[in-house]
Design a protein around this motif. Sequence first.
Motif, PDB file in Angstrom:
ATOM      1  N   ARG A  62      38.687   4.031  77.795  1.00 31.64           N
ATOM      2  CA  ARG A  62      39.186   3.605  78.674  1.00 31.64           C
ATOM      3  C   ARG A  62      40.049   2.463  77.944  1.00 31.64           C
ATOM      4  O   ARG A  62      41.208   1.959  78.785  1.00 31.64           O
ATOM      5  N   LEU A  63      40.364   2.073  76.944  1.00 33.38           N
ATOM      6  CA  LEU A  63      40.972   0.770  76.537  1.00 33.38           C
ATOM      7  C   LEU A  63      42.123   1.431  76.222  1.00 33.38           C
ATOM      8  O   LEU A  63      43.512   0.849  76.077  1.00 33.38           O
ATOM      9  N   PHE A  64      41.964   2.410  75.148  1.00 35.47           N
ATOM     10  CA  PHE A  64      43.774   3.793  75.198  1.00 35.47           C
ATOM     11  C   PHE A  64      43.611   4.644  75.460  1.00 35.47           C
ATOM     12  O   PHE A  64      43.022   5.651  75.249  1.00 35.47           O
ATOM     13  N   PRO A  65      44.187   4.950  76.859  1.00 40.38           N
ATOM     14  CA  PRO A  65      44.003   6.138  77.676  1.00 40.38           C
ATOM     15  C   PRO A  65      45.165   7.147  77.344  1.00 40.38           C
ATOM     16  O   PRO A  65      45.774   6.825  76.382  1.00 40.38           O
ATOM     17  N   ALA A  66      44.641   8.052  77.496  1.00 38.97           N
ATOM     18  CA  ALA A  66      45.531   9.287  77.354  1.00 38.97           C
ATOM     19  C   ALA A  66      44.831   9.496  75.491  1.00 38.97           C
ATOM     20  O   ALA A  66      45.509  10.404  74.961  1.00 38.97           O
ATOM     21  N   THR A  67      43.596   9.347  75.048  1.00 40.75           N
ATOM     22  CA  THR A  67      43.709   9.180  73.372  1.00 40.75           C
ATOM     23  C   THR A  67      42.244   9.996  73.728  1.00 40.75           C
ATOM     24  O   THR A  67      42.009  10.604  72.723  1.00 40.75           O
ATOM     25  N   GLY A  68      41.629   9.907  74.681  1.00 39.81           N
ATOM     26  CA  GLY A  68      39.703  10.466  74.444  1.00 39.81           C
ATOM     27  C   GLY A  68      39.169   9.572  73.792  1.00 39.81           C
ATOM     28  O   GLY A  68      37.748  10.121  73.440  1.00 39.81           O
ATOM     29  N   GLY A  69      39.642   8.131  72.964  1.00 42.58           N
ATOM     30  CA  GLY A  69      39.131   7.743  72.085  1.00 42.58           C
ATOM     31  C   GLY A  69      39.076   7.752  71.191  1.00 42.58           C
ATOM     32  O   GLY A  69      38.642   7.124  70.114  1.00 42.58           O
TER      33      GLY A  69
END
Length: 526
Positions: free
Chosen positions: A436-443
């Motif tokens: 959620r903090l870094f979208p499109a990364t999956g974390g």
Amino acid sequence: MSEGNGMGGERVAVIGAGMGGLAAALSLAARGFRVTVLEKADQPGGKMRAVPAGETLVDGGPTVFTMRWILDELLAEAGFATDEHLRLTPLGVLARHAWDGSDGVFDLAADEQASAEAIARFAGAAEARGFRGFAARAAAIHATLDRTFMRAARPNPLTLVGRAGLEGLARLWGVSPFAVLWDELGKHFRDPRLRQLFGRYATYCGANPFTAPATLMLIAHVEQRGVWAVEGGMHTLARTLGLLAERAGATFRFGAEVSEILIEGGRVAGVRLADGERIAAERVVVNADVAALSAGLFGEAARRAVPDQGRVPRSLSALTWTGLARAEGFPLTRHTVFFSRDYRDEFDRIARGHLPNEPTVYVCAQDRGDDGSPPGGPERLLVLVNAPARGDRGQPTREEIERCEQATFALLARCGLKIAWEPGAVRRTGPAEWARLFPATGGALYGRDLAGWRASFQRPGARTRLPGLYLAGGSVHPGPGVPMALMSGRLAASALMADHASTRRCHRAATPGGMSMRSATTEPTA
């Protein structure tokens, strides 16, 4: 930070105030570009974030600061001196290491001779000789790749060979470009604990030690050249870079989320914010994970400007606990690692998308130094275990996270460490929160996975297919980590300045007297 007016010149919008964006903003503002940094969060730093805990802040992202010379160079080029703005203390103990099962405790020192002597006492003379050979090889890898790869604009195997020259071909072959880190470590160390210790360097880049390239051995050399503690915490480094960029003329706007990169006439024309405001700019630097561009989060035209990241394998994520606690029973230093009993199983489970049954645990005791002296009350702690980057796919589940949490603190307890968190002063962050903090990364916290020798060459460079659009950050060349992110910002600024100079030469040739630049404006939505 208040808004500044710059020094005239072309307008540049920097999306994201992570380390790459801050470096680019500082470099460009110091050279007269009118830079506006747009950050959706309320503070600079990106992943180098400060997490509130009671009345204080705790580093909730990167905690190891190496390669300080990159920061020194960045600030010097902008007219600043590091020591005048930051207090950096070199650590004598790089990290303390402990093994489940009472296999001993070992301190890796910043001094190579001291480390060799400690290894001789810990694992025998043969392992000390293996360490010396390993250290020499790590230094050779760093010397070979520093200028030809890390400091170069996006390299490929052919340009790498070209930069090395005929005399450098043998050195390039000597870095074992096709070898796997874990296998090469076995040539230097027979003691499984030392192989595990130095294999962990792969995780600094979010990689699996059993698939990562052997070239990552250079990280050991980088640490031998110094690990520094930043007074006030790592987030102080981010805030200081922001303040210096502002002094150089950059404008910062926090709480400003960019929803679209605007295109006119086949090139960048500015950005549109989530609230509809349009900000005009001749060039844009994106300090976000390249996956966000590829996913279309900044518009369709920007999506086509970068290679598709949809099937790119992701680096590691993390499960962290950050807060204030009382730690007793084990002599923590600033950086302490507690190893699992089955390292291969740990990473096999992560590769299959699961949290490890028994994780290796990293603890950063932010208020401690080399001697491990506790602060005399609750202290700032970050506890971290590696995790799969599947936060956008509902993994790991809450139940799996709870099991991993129990296993994490059980391992610490078996090693003698008891952590009692202060009520209401701890925050748990997992792959879903990172996603959620870094979208499109999956974390994923480090961009693409560095499995195999090709992966290092497959990261995008600073330039994109769209004129006027540039990339910075840990997901692009030269890779993840604080110094590499700073380097990416410098590379983005260099590419932008070179293209700007080329454009001005073309315009001067066509129109005597040069190009008249419009003043910086904020335009209403059309």
